[in-house]
Design a protein around this motif. Structure first.
Motif, PDB file in Angstrom:
ATOM      1  N   GLY A  14       2.175  -0.484   3.984  1.00  0.00           N
ATOM      2  CA  GLY A  14       2.305  -1.948   4.547  1.00  0.00           C
ATOM      3  C   GLY A  14       2.506  -2.940   3.640  1.00  0.00           C
ATOM      4  O   GLY A  14       2.191  -2.493   2.455  1.00  0.00           O
ATOM      5  N   ASP A  32      -8.670  -1.734   3.149  1.00  0.00           N
ATOM      6  CA  ASP A  32      -9.501  -3.160   3.430  1.00  0.00           C
ATOM      7  C   ASP A  32      -9.443  -3.965   1.851  1.00  0.00           C
ATOM      8  O   ASP A  32     -10.117  -3.631   1.275  1.00  0.00           O
ATOM      9  CB  ASP A  32     -10.912  -3.020   3.836  1.00  0.00           C
ATOM     10  CG  ASP A  32     -11.589  -4.205   4.266  1.00  0.00           C
ATOM     11  OD1 ASP A  32     -11.074  -5.348   3.874  1.00  0.00           O
ATOM     12  OD2 ASP A  32     -12.400  -4.098   4.772  1.00  0.00           O
ATOM     13  N   ASN A  59       0.635  -1.143  -0.030  1.00  0.00           N
ATOM     14  CA  ASN A  59       0.250   0.064   0.004  1.00  0.00           C
ATOM     15  C   ASN A  59       1.082   1.379   0.012  1.00  0.00           C
ATOM     16  O   ASN A  59       1.566   1.664   0.975  1.00  0.00           O
ATOM     17  CB  ASN A  59      -0.862  -0.034   1.213  1.00  0.00           C
ATOM     18  CG  ASN A  59      -1.767   1.236   1.302  1.00  0.00           C
ATOM     19  OD1 ASN A  59      -1.921   1.938   0.119  1.00  0.00           O
ATOM     20  ND2 ASN A  59      -2.681   1.225   2.465  1.00  0.00           N
ATOM     21  N   THR A  98      -6.548  -6.273   6.234  1.00  0.00           N
ATOM     22  CA  THR A  98      -6.358  -4.943   5.993  1.00  0.00           C
ATOM     23  C   THR A  98      -5.050  -4.584   5.642  1.00  0.00           C
ATOM     24  O   THR A  98      -3.999  -5.139   6.251  1.00  0.00           O
ATOM     25  CB  THR A  98      -6.877  -3.947   7.078  1.00  0.00           C
ATOM     26  OG1 THR A  98      -8.005  -4.024   7.311  1.00  0.00           O
ATOM     27  CG2 THR A  98      -6.730  -2.475   6.934  1.00  0.00           C
ATOM     28  N   LEU A  99      -4.804  -3.780   4.610  1.00  0.00           N
ATOM     29  CA  LEU A  99      -3.188  -3.374   4.464  1.00  0.00           C
ATOM     30  C   LEU A  99      -2.889  -1.854   4.686  1.00  0.00           C
ATOM     31  O   LEU A  99      -3.606  -1.100   4.317  1.00  0.00           O
ATOM     32  CB  LEU A  99      -2.939  -3.350   2.809  1.00  0.00           C
ATOM     33  CG  LEU A  99      -1.627  -3.499   2.355  1.00  0.00           C
ATOM     34  CD1 LEU A  99      -0.945  -4.748   2.850  1.00  0.00           C
ATOM     35  CD2 LEU A  99      -1.650  -3.598   0.773  1.00  0.00           C
ATOM     36  N   ALA A 100      -2.176  -1.883   5.735  1.00  0.00           N
ATOM     37  CA  ALA A 100      -1.952  -0.679   6.370  1.00  0.00           C
ATOM     38  C   ALA A 100      -1.110   0.374   5.404  1.00  0.00           C
ATOM     39  O   ALA A 100      -0.463  -0.176   4.575  1.00  0.00           O
ATOM     40  CB  ALA A 100      -1.023  -0.791   7.529  1.00  0.00           C
ATOM     41  N   ALA A 101      -1.209   1.694   5.519  1.00  0.00           N
ATOM     42  CA  ALA A 101      -0.572   2.671   4.808  1.00  0.00           C
ATOM     43  C   ALA A 101       1.085   2.397   4.808  1.00  0.00           C
ATOM     44  O   ALA A 101       1.526   2.232   6.118  1.00  0.00           O
ATOM     45  CB  ALA A 101      -0.524   3.906   5.264  1.00  0.00           C
ATOM     46  N   SER A 147      -3.333   5.921   3.764  1.00  0.00           N
ATOM     47  CA  SER A 147      -4.578   5.551   4.552  1.00  0.00           C
ATOM     48  C   SER A 147      -4.535   3.878   4.344  1.00  0.00           C
ATOM     49  O   SER A 147      -4.206   3.307   3.065  1.00  0.00           O
ATOM     50  CB  SER A 147      -5.610   6.270   4.197  1.00  0.00           C
ATOM     51  OG  SER A 147      -6.031   6.088   2.874  1.00  0.00           O
ATOM     52  N   ALA A 148      -5.262   3.343   5.167  1.00  0.00           N
ATOM     53  CA  ALA A 148      -5.211   1.798   5.161  1.00  0.00           C
ATOM     54  C   ALA A 148      -6.258   1.399   4.286  1.00  0.00           C
ATOM     55  O   ALA A 148      -7.289   2.276   4.037  1.00  0.00           O
ATOM     56  CB  ALA A 148      -5.792   1.284   6.484  1.00  0.00           C
TER      57      ALA A 148
END
Length: 477
Positions: free
Chosen positions: A96, A69, A62, A91-94, A66-67
């Motif tokens: 991440g 989903d 990402n 969820t893929l974090a910022a 922002s994260a």
């Protein structure tokens, strides 16, 4: 390899054409990605591993702020009938990274594609094609925005865009930094197969065996080790999860600065009683007393925080690095992007536990808080196909990473560099006197054993070749 991406109205036109004609692929390039409403458009295929001998994996990154989903998003190869659906709640974090081992659904061939779709299965988000197997990885450089190139395997962590296959050190393997002589360090057929992790605590050598067993070994008078016969240790002690049930697949063992009085910490990749399911855990055991079975006093189950791997490709090594070294070296906390500050984590072990993952070749650092919570503060690509053992050497302030015969017994060392991250400082071939065997354990003696400029090291051979599971060598102090 060039990226095909249409800005502005051209990109919107590309989306319309894609909807009519379907996704197009330019061989050896990235596929054109239709525009998505932010932040979905920030998710990119970032690394692809096709070798199959370790895994077939696709990593997502990402690049946004922002994260995202990604529940229900779909990964495919070059066939529309091949589908890997990302699990609900993912969820893929910022900033991440998350890797998905797709081999259970489809394989990635020598000439193939990796494609990412929204949950509808028809809206293409990103894609990449290649015409030969990864060696060992196809990686975007820089992460999320650059072209793909051959690089070292770093699934679940930032791509190694500087050091190629040598893991970033910019060096080729060199001779073992000690004697080439290697001898056996146990009596014949004491342990059998599956002796894995090792950790030396003065006159005691702790050993983890995959069958859910912990050994306490003492000197045998001939420069090697034998099982302690006191307090029920003669045949090792069985390990259990905190519930008192289950059989941890114990692969690695370490201690903190408190020594064994502070608990023995074991890395496990699964419950042997449910061997088809990953359970990437660090378990703490109180080793005082004479009980023949040890029930964990604490478990940190890290499975949900890490890229999925096969159930027998999880944690292999574990070691503990003190906070004092990390703060003094300017270690950067990956969870905050700032200098590591132990005080923000409250009561913990006084250091960071580093665990090595066989299936990805990645080393992850965790603060394991006394409350049972955890925070990942580092993810580092080892530059090797798999990590079988980790060992912190206080005397030289370096982190050892060990691979077995998968990498012909290669060893690497790391230290925190000027940017605050662990980076490779040396790459060593195995000693000339060491056969190319399945060494999954490695332990370094303390500074008190340094004699004439060298000190002992020990290896654990998982296969018990020649009826011996322990071997002894040396390194320069």
């Amino acid at each position: 390899m060039t990226e095909v991406r249409a800005p502005g109205w051209r990109r919107r036109l590309a989306l319309l054409l894609a909807a009519v004609a379907g996704p197009a692929l330019v061989a050896g390039t990235l596929m054109a990605s239709p525009a998505q409403a932010a932040p979905a458009d920030d998710v990119r295929i970032n690394e692809v591993v096709t070798t199959g001998d370790v895994n077939d994996s696709i990593e997502l990154y990402n690049k946004g702020t922002s994260a995202v989903d990604v529940s229900g998003w779909i990964l495919k190869d070059d066939s529309n009938s091949s589908k890997y659906k990302i699990a609900s709640g993912t969820t893929l974090a910022a900033g991440g990274f998350r890797a998905f081992d797709v081999h259970g659904q489809f394989g990635l061939g020598s000439k193939d594609q990796a494609r990412l779709y929204l949950p509808d299965g028809s809206t293409l988000v990103d894609g990449f094609s290649w015409s030969e197997h990864s060696a060992p990885s196809w990686s975007r450089c820089p992460d999320g925005t650059g072209d793909f190139r051959a690089a070292s395997l770093t699934l679940g962590a930032a791509n190694n865009c500087d050091g190629g296959s040598d893991g970033g050190a910019g060096t080729s393997p060199v001779a073992w930094p000690g004697s080439d002589s290697v001898t056996t360090a146990d009596a014949s057929n004491v342990f059998g197969e599956d002796l894995s992790g090792l950790f030396q605590e003065g006159g005691v050598l702790w050993g983890a065996q995959n069958s859910g067993k912990l050994w306490r070994l003492v000197p045998n008078g001939s420069g090697g080790w034998k099982p302690d016969t006191a307090n029920g240790w003669t045949s090792g002690k069985a390990l259990r999860f905190p519930s008192g049930s289950g059989t941890p697949d114990s692969e690695g063992v370490t201690l903190t600065g408190a020594g064994s009085a502070g608990g023995v910490f074991v890395a496990s990749e699964r419950n042997g009683d449910a061997s088809g399911t990953s359970r990437l855990s660090v378990l703490r055991y109180d080793v005082g007393g004479g009980a023949g079975t040890l029930t964990a006093t604490k478990e940190w189950n890290l499975t949900s925080d890490l890229p999925s791997v096969g159930s027998n490709l999880g944690f292999e090594g574990i070691t503990w690095v003190p906070d004092g070294y990390l703060t003094g070296a300017g270690f950067k906390d990956a969870s905050t992007g700032a200098a590591y500050d132990p005080s923000r984590y409250g009561s913990h072990s006084g250091g960071v536990f580093f665990v090595g993952v066989e299936g990805t070749g990645t080393v992850h650092g965790y603060v394991l808080q006394d409350t049972g919570t955890f925070t990942r503060v580092a993810s580092v690509g080892s530059g090797m196909a798999g990590v079988m053992e980790l060992q912190w050497e206080p005397q030289a302030s370096r982190l050892w990473m060990v691979c077995d015969d998968t990498c012909h017994g290669q060893h690497r060392t790391m230290q925190v560099d000027a940017s605050g991250v662990f980076a490779t400082t040396a790459v060593y071939n195995r000693p000339a006197g060491m056969p190319d065997i399945n060494n999954e354990g490695f332990s370094v003696a303390g500074a008190d054993e340094c004699v004439g400029g060298s000190k002992p090291v020990y290896w654990a051979d998982d296969a018990n070749d020649g009826g011996h599971a322990l071997r002894k060598g040396s390194i320069s102090c």
